[in-house]
Design an enzyme around this catalytic site. Sequence first.
Site, PDB file in Angstrom:
ATOM      1  N   SER A   1      52.532  75.310   0.736  1.00  0.00           N
ATOM      2  CA  SER A   1      52.415  74.015   0.047  1.00  0.00           C
ATOM      3  C   SER A   1      50.939  73.698  -0.159  1.00  0.00           C
ATOM      4  O   SER A   1      50.102  74.053   0.677  1.00  0.00           O
ATOM      5  CB  SER A   1      53.059  72.913   0.885  1.00  0.00           C
TER       6      SER A   1
ATOM      7  N   TYR B   1      53.287  68.165   8.610  1.00  0.00           N
ATOM      8  CA  TYR B   1      53.727  69.070   7.540  1.00  0.00           C
ATOM      9  C   TYR B   1      52.545  69.917   7.050  1.00  0.00           C
ATOM     10  O   TYR B   1      52.646  71.145   6.931  1.00  0.00           O
ATOM     11  CB  TYR B   1      54.325  68.251   6.393  1.00  0.00           C
TER      12      TYR B   1
HETATM   13  N1  LIG Z   1      59.671  70.025  -3.284  1.00  0.00           N
HETATM   14  C1  LIG Z   1      58.366  70.055  -3.205  1.00  0.00           C
HETATM   15  O1  LIG Z   1      57.658  69.219  -3.806  1.00  0.00           O
HETATM   16  C2  LIG Z   1      57.652  71.134  -2.413  1.00  0.00           C
HETATM   17  C3  LIG Z   1      56.273  71.267  -2.588  1.00  0.00           C
HETATM   18  C4  LIG Z   1      55.587  72.248  -1.880  1.00  0.00           C
HETATM   19  C5  LIG Z   1      56.292  73.084  -1.027  1.00  0.00           C
HETATM   20  N2  LIG Z   1      57.643  72.925  -0.880  1.00  0.00           N
HETATM   21  C6  LIG Z   1      58.337  73.832   0.048  1.00  0.00           C
HETATM   22  O2  LIG Z   1      59.341  74.515  -0.664  1.00  0.00           O
HETATM   23  C7  LIG Z   1      60.368  74.902   0.231  1.00  0.00           C
HETATM   24  C8  LIG Z   1      61.725  74.528  -0.342  1.00  0.00           C
HETATM   25  O3  LIG Z   1      61.785  73.118  -0.493  1.00  0.00           O
HETATM   26  P1  LIG Z   1      62.667  72.440  -1.641  1.00  0.00           P
HETATM   27  O4  LIG Z   1      61.742  71.646  -2.463  1.00  0.00           O
HETATM   28  O5  LIG Z   1      63.534  73.450  -2.283  1.00  0.00           O
HETATM   29  O6  LIG Z   1      63.510  71.413  -0.751  1.00  0.00           O
HETATM   30  P2  LIG Z   1      65.097  71.190  -0.604  1.00  0.00           P
HETATM   31  O7  LIG Z   1      65.743  71.161  -1.942  1.00  0.00           O
HETATM   32  O8  LIG Z   1      65.216  70.008   0.276  1.00  0.00           O
HETATM   33  O9  LIG Z   1      65.600  72.504   0.164  1.00  0.00           O
HETATM   34  C9  LIG Z   1      65.264  72.717   1.515  1.00  0.00           C
HETATM   35  C10 LIG Z   1      66.067  73.895   2.033  1.00  0.00           C
HETATM   36  O10 LIG Z   1      65.692  74.116   3.403  1.00  0.00           O
HETATM   37  C11 LIG Z   1      66.875  74.152   4.197  1.00  0.00           C
HETATM   38  N3  LIG Z   1      66.646  73.598   5.527  1.00  0.00           N
HETATM   39  C12 LIG Z   1      66.080  72.417   5.859  1.00  0.00           C
HETATM   40  N4  LIG Z   1      66.124  72.239   7.197  1.00  0.00           N
HETATM   41  C13 LIG Z   1      66.734  73.346   7.721  1.00  0.00           C
HETATM   42  C14 LIG Z   1      67.095  73.752   9.032  1.00  0.00           C
HETATM   43  N5  LIG Z   1      66.871  72.997  10.111  1.00  0.00           N
HETATM   44  N6  LIG Z   1      67.731  74.941   9.182  1.00  0.00           N
HETATM   45  C15 LIG Z   1      67.994  75.703   8.107  1.00  0.00           C
HETATM   46  N7  LIG Z   1      67.700  75.377   6.842  1.00  0.00           N
HETATM   47  C16 LIG Z   1      67.063  74.203   6.647  1.00  0.00           C
HETATM   48  C17 LIG Z   1      67.879  73.291   3.457  1.00  0.00           C
HETATM   49  O11 LIG Z   1      69.205  73.654   3.875  1.00  0.00           O
HETATM   50  P3  LIG Z   1      70.499  72.658   3.660  1.00  0.00           P
HETATM   51  O12 LIG Z   1      70.396  72.132   2.235  1.00  0.00           O
HETATM   52  O13 LIG Z   1      71.648  73.600   3.823  1.00  0.00           O
HETATM   53  O14 LIG Z   1      70.386  71.596   4.689  1.00  0.00           O
HETATM   54  C18 LIG Z   1      67.569  73.651   2.011  1.00  0.00           C
HETATM   55  O15 LIG Z   1      68.232  74.830   1.647  1.00  0.00           O
HETATM   56  C19 LIG Z   1      60.054  74.225   1.573  1.00  0.00           C
HETATM   57  O16 LIG Z   1      59.450  75.168   2.418  1.00  0.00           O
HETATM   58  C20 LIG Z   1      59.047  73.147   1.180  1.00  0.00           C
HETATM   59  O17 LIG Z   1      58.177  72.848   2.245  1.00  0.00           O
HETATM   60  C21 LIG Z   1      58.341  71.985  -1.557  1.00  0.00           C
END
Ligand SMILES: NC(=O)c1ccc[n+]([C@@H]2O[C@H](COP(=O)([O-])OP(=O)(O)OC[C@H]3O[C@@H](n4cnc5c(N)ncnc54)[C@H](OP(=O)(O)O)[C@@H]3O)[C@@H](O)[C@H]2O)c1
Length: 264
Positions: free
Chosen positions: A136, A149
């Site tokens: 990130s 984070y």
């Molecule tokens: N969205 C942003 O703006 C952003 C920006 C920079 C980096 N990121 C990074 O991108 C990655 C994906 O995020 P996203 O945006 O796709 O968010 P998201 O739509 O909320 O997806 C998060 C995923 O992580 C899984 N997860 C969360 N807690 C967990 C746990 N305790 N055990 C197992 N699985 C878990 C969730 O599983 P369930 O749905 O099954 O609970 C879901 O599949 C993350 O590493 C995040 O830090 C996101």
Amino acid sequence: MDLTRRVALVTGASSGIGQAVATQLVSRGARVVVHGRDRQRTLDCADRLGARPVVADLARDAGIDELAAAAVDAYGRIDVLVAAAGVGWSGPFAAMAGADIDELVRVDLIAPVRLCHALLPAMIERQTGHVAFVGSIAGRTGVAGEAVYAGAKGGLDLFVDSLRLELAASGVAVSLTVPAAVDTEFFVRRGRPYSRRVPRPVSPQRVATAVVKAIERDRPEAWVPAWLRIAPAVRAIAPGPYRFLSRRFGEQVRAARHDEARLR
Ligand SMILES: NC(=O)c1ccc[n+]([C@@H]2O[C@H](COP(=O)([O-])OP(=O)(O)OC[C@H]3O[C@@H](n4cnc5c(N)ncnc54)[C@H](OP(=O)(O)O)[C@@H]3O)[C@@H](O)[C@H]2O)c1
């Protein structure tokens, strides 16, 4: 790497970026193991993509071990690990519950490192493989209201850089994709909506394209959007002005305004 018939494990494939990566890997002819924490969402994703599902809570040590074992069982090996599962938290650090700190560090830092540790030896032995991490921008620049984070993602960042050096002659590639804001459920789940005007949120498909290109073209790093590379460069060259601008325009300032507006 040609992804045809390669076996990939994608963590966090039940939602957002992970799901978009899994979809693109399947379209490239890879055999994919999709991981999620929510059973129904994970099974639905697997059904839709013709992938194998594994449900595991990565906040638990046993969950990490169970996922590694079940993923290898699915097709007999893992060629590509995409560690996309992650969780956010936003607000004053002093108000963060100890359990939330533990969960965040476990899911965002310990789980990807431990999963890589479990799956890497077989890749090294076969002299082929790719481990793709999702970091990130917060881990490169620091963000007020997201100290834990940012710390977890920053730790992941240096782990990836160090591991890449260590594996240089091994045949196993390591990449880090660094997104800024992405239009997923991430912000709803962390309890505070995204409030900056810049950078504008990008689609999870755009981030997935960067992750998959990094795997196919053996790229060490990808930024989404690419121009954001400038932020850590400015921070390194002019830390004082950078801190001033961060305080002036940082998300925490906007978040505080958002909270005030909600209370009014
Ligand atoms: N969205 C942003 O703006 C952003 C920006 C920079 C980096 N990121 C990074 O991108 C990655 C994906 O995020 P996203 O945006 O796709 O968010 P998201 O739509 O909320 O997806 C998060 C995923 O992580 C899984 N997860 C969360 N807690 C967990 C746990 N305790 N055990 C197992 N699985 C878990 C969730 O599983 P369930 O749905 O099954 O609970 C879901 O599949 C993350 O590493 C995040 O830090 C996101």
